[in-house]
Design an enzyme around this catalytic site. Structure first.
Site, PDB file in Angstrom:
ATOM      1  N   GLN A  80       0.841  -1.207   0.000  1.00  0.00           N
ATOM      2  CA  GLN A  80       0.000   0.000   0.000  1.00  0.00           C
ATOM      3  C   GLN A  80       0.871   1.250   0.000  1.00  0.00           C
ATOM      4  O   GLN A  80       0.372   2.356  -0.114  1.00  0.00           O
ATOM      5  CB  GLN A  80      -0.902   0.004   1.239  1.00  0.00           C
ATOM      6  CG  GLN A  80      -1.832  -1.190   1.309  1.00  0.00           C
ATOM      7  CD  GLN A  80      -2.494  -1.283   2.672  1.00  0.00           C
ATOM      8  OE1 GLN A  80      -3.506  -0.660   2.940  1.00  0.00           O
ATOM      9  NE2 GLN A  80      -1.921  -2.076   3.557  1.00  0.00           N
ATOM     10  N   HIS A  94      -1.441   1.313  -4.400  1.00  0.00           N
ATOM     11  CA  HIS A  94      -1.888   2.704  -4.256  1.00  0.00           C
ATOM     12  C   HIS A  94      -1.055   3.672  -5.088  1.00  0.00           C
ATOM     13  O   HIS A  94      -1.109   4.883  -4.871  1.00  0.00           O
ATOM     14  CB  HIS A  94      -1.866   3.115  -2.777  1.00  0.00           C
ATOM     15  CG  HIS A  94      -2.937   2.427  -1.970  1.00  0.00           C
ATOM     16  ND1 HIS A  94      -2.938   2.371  -0.597  1.00  0.00           N
ATOM     17  CD2 HIS A  94      -4.046   1.744  -2.357  1.00  0.00           C
ATOM     18  CE1 HIS A  94      -4.001   1.693  -0.176  1.00  0.00           C
ATOM     19  NE2 HIS A  94      -4.678   1.297  -1.228  1.00  0.00           N
TER      20      HIS A  94
HETATM   21  P1  OAD Z   1      -1.524   3.086   8.890  1.00  0.00           P
HETATM   22  O1  OAD Z   1      -0.809   4.348   9.219  1.00  0.00           O
HETATM   23  O2  OAD Z   1      -3.015   3.101   8.936  1.00  0.00           O
HETATM   24  O3  OAD Z   1      -1.074   1.904   9.860  1.00  0.00           O
HETATM   25  C1  OAD Z   1       0.271   1.627  10.114  1.00  0.00           C
HETATM   26  C2  OAD Z   1       0.351   0.351  10.914  1.00  0.00           C
HETATM   27  O4  OAD Z   1       1.725   0.038  11.080  1.00  0.00           O
HETATM   28  C3  OAD Z   1      -0.264   0.412  12.304  1.00  0.00           C
HETATM   29  O5  OAD Z   1      -1.092  -0.722  12.505  1.00  0.00           O
HETATM   30  C4  OAD Z   1       0.945   0.344  13.252  1.00  0.00           C
HETATM   31  O6  OAD Z   1       0.648  -0.366  14.468  1.00  0.00           O
HETATM   32  C5  OAD Z   1       1.920  -0.423  12.411  1.00  0.00           C
HETATM   33  N1  OAD Z   1       3.348  -0.183  12.723  1.00  0.00           N
HETATM   34  C6  OAD Z   1       3.921   0.935  13.207  1.00  0.00           C
HETATM   35  N2  OAD Z   1       5.244   0.767  13.314  1.00  0.00           N
HETATM   36  C7  OAD Z   1       5.519  -0.484  12.881  1.00  0.00           C
HETATM   37  C8  OAD Z   1       6.714  -1.253  12.729  1.00  0.00           C
HETATM   38  N3  OAD Z   1       7.916  -0.753  13.050  1.00  0.00           N
HETATM   39  N4  OAD Z   1       6.617  -2.517  12.238  1.00  0.00           N
HETATM   40  C9  OAD Z   1       5.399  -3.040  11.925  1.00  0.00           C
HETATM   41  N5  OAD Z   1       4.252  -2.349  12.041  1.00  0.00           N
HETATM   42  C10 OAD Z   1       4.301  -1.091  12.504  1.00  0.00           C
HETATM   43  O7  OAD Z   1      -0.975   2.634   7.447  1.00  0.00           O
HETATM   44  P2  OAD Z   1      -1.599   1.643   6.386  1.00  0.00           P
HETATM   45  O8  OAD Z   1      -2.287   0.507   7.039  1.00  0.00           O
HETATM   46  O9  OAD Z   1      -0.535   1.361   5.404  1.00  0.00           O
HETATM   47  O10 OAD Z   1      -4.128   4.672   1.361  1.00  0.00           O
HETATM   48  O11 OAD Z   1      -2.669   2.555   5.687  1.00  0.00           O
HETATM   49  C11 OAD Z   1      -3.334   2.018   4.599  1.00  0.00           C
HETATM   50  C12 OAD Z   1      -3.732   3.081   3.649  1.00  0.00           C
HETATM   51  O12 OAD Z   1      -4.474   4.066   4.350  1.00  0.00           O
HETATM   52  C13 OAD Z   1      -2.618   3.869   3.022  1.00  0.00           C
HETATM   53  O13 OAD Z   1      -1.990   3.207   1.954  1.00  0.00           O
HETATM   54  C14 OAD Z   1      -3.371   5.048   2.519  1.00  0.00           C
HETATM   55  C15 OAD Z   1      -4.330   5.308   3.694  1.00  0.00           C
HETATM   56  O14 OAD Z   1      -5.595   5.669   3.331  1.00  0.00           O
HETATM   57  C16 OAD Z   1      -4.215   5.524   0.331  1.00  0.00           C
HETATM   58  O15 OAD Z   1      -3.563   6.536   0.273  1.00  0.00           O
HETATM   59  C17 OAD Z   1      -5.164   5.107  -0.743  1.00  0.00           C
END
Ligand code: OAD
Length: 255
Positions: free
Chosen positions: A108, A126
């Site tokens: 993503q 994305h």
């Molecule tokens: P988020 O910012 O929603 O979530 C990030 C996740 O990474 C959280 O669950 C954290 O707990 C976890 N996290 C943080 N540090 C970490 C580490 N060192 N190792 C492993 N995990 C860790 O990001 P996404 O889930 O990627 O879409 O968000 C999905 C989409 O939401 C993005 O691509 C974007 C947004 O809407 C679009 O732009 C279309």
């Protein structure tokens, strides 16, 4: 070993066993995988820009209202990405790729770090910060470093003169044709779905993991926090991707 450490080690061994047996592996990553490279996760406080949330800027409406502001925001993000390097999580995922007959990385993230780490069987679902696209005729072009000088923050299409925009999926837009379908087909036949660093709040990508699990894949989630995916995963490895992915891959190479 403490009971918690014993449990963690057993979970790691179980996940490694599933990966060792797998022929077809889907890896799904989110912003957390790039966190240890210094890139703020999507919904974190560091993601704020001049008091705006990403949800207020990454939309077709925001671009129509004020394209220069949207470009400034992406230039700011791109400057952050440019100063970051892939971390051990990106490196391990790239090393895993040639070890499986069938492998797909669906990310993503738009930061390009998986590509820079060497991943090739990769779909950036994305989009990517390295490409721009005409908002009128959809012509694509690379986004060179000097493409958006301060004096004229909205680059123009070489073909039709329309306003160029980053080639990134915005809120309210539908996925590009075929992208999700391809990932879904792959997930439906995967032996292992390995998820790392996503909050699973964006539904289509999260649904890929759940579809894989329903179709019989062994589902592994790596995240310091619980998520809707970790709740149903066969194994939730609780911690950072930069530490746990290398530990998991190391465990896979041991008998
Ligand atoms: P988020 O910012 O929603 O979530 C990030 C996740 O990474 C959280 O669950 C954290 O707990 C976890 N996290 C943080 N540090 C970490 C580490 N060192 N190792 C492993 N995990 C860790 O990001 P996404 O889930 O990627 O879409 O968000 C999905 C989409 O939401 C993005 O691509 C974007 C947004 O809407 C679009 O732009 C279309």
């Amino acid at each position: 070993m403490s009971p918690a450490a014993t449990l963690a080690s057993a979970a790691l061994a179980e996940a490694a066993g599933a990966i060792r047996r797998a022929q077809r592996v889907l890896v799904l990553t989110g912003a957390g995988v790039s966190a240890e490279s210094g890139i703020p996760t999507f919904r974190g406080q560091g993601g704020l820009w001049e008091g705006f949330r990403a949800e207020d800027l990454a939309t077709p409406e925001a671009f129509q209202r004020d394209p220069a502001r949207v470009w400034r925001w992406y230039r700011w993000r791109r400057a952050i990405y440019g100063g970051c390097e892939p971390n051990p999580a990106h490196a391990v995922i790239a090393r895993m790729e040639p070890r499986f007959p069938e492998f797909l990385l669906a990310t993503q993230n738009v930061d390009g770090l998986h590509r820079r780490a060497g991943s090739r069987r990769l779909i950036e679902i994305h989009g990517t910060i390295d490409v721009m696209r005409c908002s009128v005729c959809s012509e694509r072009a690379p986004w060179p470093d000097d493409a958006v000088p301060d004096a004229d923050p909205v680059p123009r299409c070489n073909h039709c003169g329309g306003a160029m925009r980053p080639h990134i999926l915005w809120f309210g837009e539908t996925y590009w044709p075929g992208v999700l379908e391809h990932c879904q087909r792959f997930a439906g036949e995967a032996d292992v779905v390995l998820v790392a660093g996503t909050s699973a709040t964006v539904w289509p990508p999260a649904a890929l993991a759940l579809h894989g699990k329903r179709s019989g894949a062994f589902l592994i989630d790596i995240n310091p926090e619980p998520t809707p995916i970790s709740e149903v995963a066969d194994v939730h490895l609780r911690g950072s991707a930069g530490a746990l992915l290398p530990a998991l891959w190391d465990r896979c190479s041991r008998p």
